[in-house]
Design an enzyme around this catalytic site. Structure first.
Site, PDB file in Angstrom:
ATOM      1  N   ASP A 346       0.829  -1.215   0.000  1.00  0.00           N
ATOM      2  CA  ASP A 346       0.000   0.000   0.000  1.00  0.00           C
ATOM      3  C   ASP A 346       0.860   1.260   0.000  1.00  0.00           C
ATOM      4  O   ASP A 346       2.005   1.250   0.443  1.00  0.00           O
ATOM      5  CB  ASP A 346      -0.902   0.017   1.246  1.00  0.00           C
ATOM      6  CG  ASP A 346      -0.092  -0.078   2.536  1.00  0.00           C
ATOM      7  OD1 ASP A 346       0.830  -0.911   2.584  1.00  0.00           O
ATOM      8  OD2 ASP A 346      -0.357   0.696   3.484  1.00  0.00           O
ATOM      9  N   GLU A 347       0.260   2.328  -0.491  1.00  0.00           N
ATOM     10  CA  GLU A 347       0.777   3.700  -0.353  1.00  0.00           C
ATOM     11  C   GLU A 347       2.271   3.834  -0.639  1.00  0.00           C
ATOM     12  O   GLU A 347       2.987   4.493   0.112  1.00  0.00           O
ATOM     13  CB  GLU A 347       0.491   4.212   1.073  1.00  0.00           C
ATOM     14  CG  GLU A 347      -0.972   4.249   1.407  1.00  0.00           C
ATOM     15  CD  GLU A 347      -1.235   4.565   2.892  1.00  0.00           C
ATOM     16  OE1 GLU A 347      -2.187   5.299   3.163  1.00  0.00           O
ATOM     17  OE2 GLU A 347      -0.506   4.046   3.752  1.00  0.00           O
ATOM     18  N   SER A 348       2.728   3.236  -1.730  1.00  0.00           N
ATOM     19  CA  SER A 348       4.146   3.370  -2.098  1.00  0.00           C
ATOM     20  C   SER A 348       4.290   4.610  -2.973  1.00  0.00           C
ATOM     21  O   SER A 348       4.619   4.518  -4.161  1.00  0.00           O
ATOM     22  CB  SER A 348       4.616   2.117  -2.836  1.00  0.00           C
ATOM     23  OG  SER A 348       4.762   1.065  -1.941  1.00  0.00           O
TER      24      SER A 348
END
Ligand code: TNX
Length: 531
Positions: A346-348
């Site tokens: 997630d959220e890279s």
């Protein structure tokens, strides 16, 4: 000798199974059975089918459980659960003519019309039948796991208060027959032990609470920017440096591999599987500070104790990173019996898209190499994953549907419905509100199997309620956010959709409140319940 032992054992089994209905338990109840009604039954999550037969089983201090040597763990769970509720210890007896409670392993499939249609073995393994007559209590299941789930229902039938009848203190249990099986294969809760570390004791306490409501999976978010929480052989800095911080000023912490195994075993005793998560390629600052060669964003690494997300990344173009992961994932595969390893994803935000895709494909291949199936947050479906994998919906429905097209089942955790770290309302003492305020009714009143209107519900593998720990740091703050909402999610995941009923849930929740209190669970006293 062997044959003799076997035949004695077989006679024993035959005696146990054939004698159950014949028995007239002793000692006799000191008071007459009482009339009971269906609304005195308050089991959460709601069972598949309950038939009340109007009378009662009078439970008093001469209570006997029939010893079943193949069921030692379940017997212990039953006896200690009863002890906690009753304040006295039921006797374990060998004599199958005198028992009052018996646990029996037997096939249920053909016998019970309610579960005859189920072909999913995983669900059948958790099914049980509970029969309470005026004389005795018989719990049947095809597996140890099924018995364990049934024990939770039985324990919930013990009233919070005893009644005084003449000189006797008695507990009145309704006579009934319950046939029960879960709707969903995965009923999970997640705890983020990276933002704030939770001790072995605190994690066990939560696992124990989840077991009461028939959860079967516990996902541990073990690594993030603020901390790496499991000892890794060959990589000592991960815990020497990477575990020494957490959000705020705290000192962090980590589990040794032995402690992590202890958690796995503690959960397994409660038929809960722990899924470990190594979040990557983003959310990796703690690993990068420990081993700066893993860095992919060119910044000088420093420890991080804030709550922002999306600033760190592993270097997707560095073979050293994959060698590191091969070792780390191999170590997790060796100590974790779960079929799954969660790779985060997630959220890279600072990973270039092509690097992100390359990284996820390589990470999934490594998980597969070590014999496990990858789960990832919904962003991972941008990658072309070649093995079986599960997509966990948290934010972006389209991502999840792309996953389905690629053959991935969905683990449902939509933040606006199922995030335990969302505040109940503006006044909540803990929690965040970026996705929603989630009052108890909001947590309960939705239907996971029709969350995607056009999707066949067979693609929904299960429901998970994640609890992120930016704002919580101990059992009291954890419990404030988890309860009572975790019980609502337990009902959505276990009970059949036709059995969802908010009004009934509220009434049942009220009677569970005093049990939560008795256990010192710091639940949020939602004003929606007339406690
Ligand atoms: C989003 S959910 C995150 C977490 C935060 C959480 C807080 C997800 C996959 N990522 O990093 O802790 O929101 O609610």
């Amino acid at each position: 000798m062997k044959i003799l032992k076997l035949s004695i054992w077989m006679i024993g089994i035959a005696l146990i199974s054939s004698s159950c209905e014949l028995l007239n338990p002793q000692p006799k109840s000191p008071v007459e059975a009482k009339a009971t009604t269906l609304d005195q039954i308050s089991i959460l999550p709601e069972p598949l089918n309950t038939e009340a037969s109007g009378s009662s089983f009078i439970l008093f201090d001469a209570l006997s459980v029939l010893s079943n040597p193949s069921q030692e763990k379940n017997q212990t769970a039953l006896i200690s659960g009863l002890e906690e509720r009753l304040g006295f210890t039921p006797e374990l007896i060998e004599n199958n003519l005198d028992y009052q409670i018996a646990l029996s392993i037997e096939p249920l499939r053909k016998e019970e019309k309610w579960i005859v249609d189920t072909t999913n073995e995983a669900l059948l393994n958790e099914a049980y039948v509970l029969e309470i007559s005026e004389k005795n209590i018989l719990l049947k299941a095809a597996t140890d796991e099924g018995l364990f789930r049934g024990i939770q229902s039985l324990l919930q039938l013990v009233p919070n208060q005893s009644m005084t009848e003449g000189e006797h203190e008695v507990y009145v249990l309704p006579t009934l027959k319950i046939v029960d099986i879960p709707q969903m294969e995965i009923r999970s809760a997640m705890l983020d032990v990276a933002r704030h570390f939770f001790s072995v004791h605190e994690v066990k306490r939560y696992i124990n609470q989840l077991a009461l409501y028939k959860y079967n999976t516990f996902h541990m978010h073990l690594t993030d920017d603020q901390g790496w929480r499991v000892e890794m052989k060959n990589w000592p800095a991960l815990t020497e440096i990477g575990a020494a911080t957490e959000v705020g000023e705290g000192v962090g912490g980590f589990y040794t591999q032995e402690e992590f195994t202890e958690l796995i075993n503690y959960a397994a005793d409660r038929h809960i599987e722990i899924i470990p998560e190594i979040d990557m390629p983003g959310h990796t600052n703690a690993a990068i500070v420990s081993y700066p060669q893993l860095n992919g964003n060119g910044k000088t690494p420093e420890v991080y104790t804030g709550t922002n997300v999306g600033f760190s990344t592993f270097d997707a173009n560095n073979e050293e990173v994959y060698a590191f992961l091969d070792d780390i994932l191999g170590q997790f595969a060796a100590i974790s019996p779960s079929k799954y390893i969660h790779i985060g994803g997630d959220e890279s935000h600072v990973t270039k898209k092509k690097d992100y895709i390359k990284f996820v494909e390589r990470a999934e291949a490594l998980v597969r190499k070590h014999g496990k199936v990858a789960i990832g947050w919904d962003e991972i479906t941008q990658a072309d994953i070649s093995g079986p994998a599960v997509v966990q919906l948290w934010n972006n429905e389209e991502n999840a549907l792309v996953g389905v097209e690629k053959g991935m089942p969905i683990l449902l955790s939509p933040a606006k419905k199922a995030y335990l770290d969302m505040k109940y309302n503006e006044d909540s003492e803990f929690g965040l509100n970026w996705a929603a305020y989630i009052e108890l009714e909001d947590a309960y009143n939705w239907n996971p199997s029709t969350y995607f209107s056009d999707l066949d519900s067979s693609f929904i593998l299960g429901l998970e309620a994640p609890l992120w720990s930016e704002t919580i740091y101990d059992s009291a703050s954890l419990e404030y956010l988890a309860f009572p909402r975790a019980i609502a999610y337990a009902e959505l995941a276990w009970s059949q959709t036709a059995n969802y009923n908010w009004e009934r849930f509220k009434t049942k929740m009220k009677s569970h409140g005093s049990w939560l209190e008795k256990q010192n669970i710091n639940f949020y006293p939602s004003s929606e319940i007339d406690w």
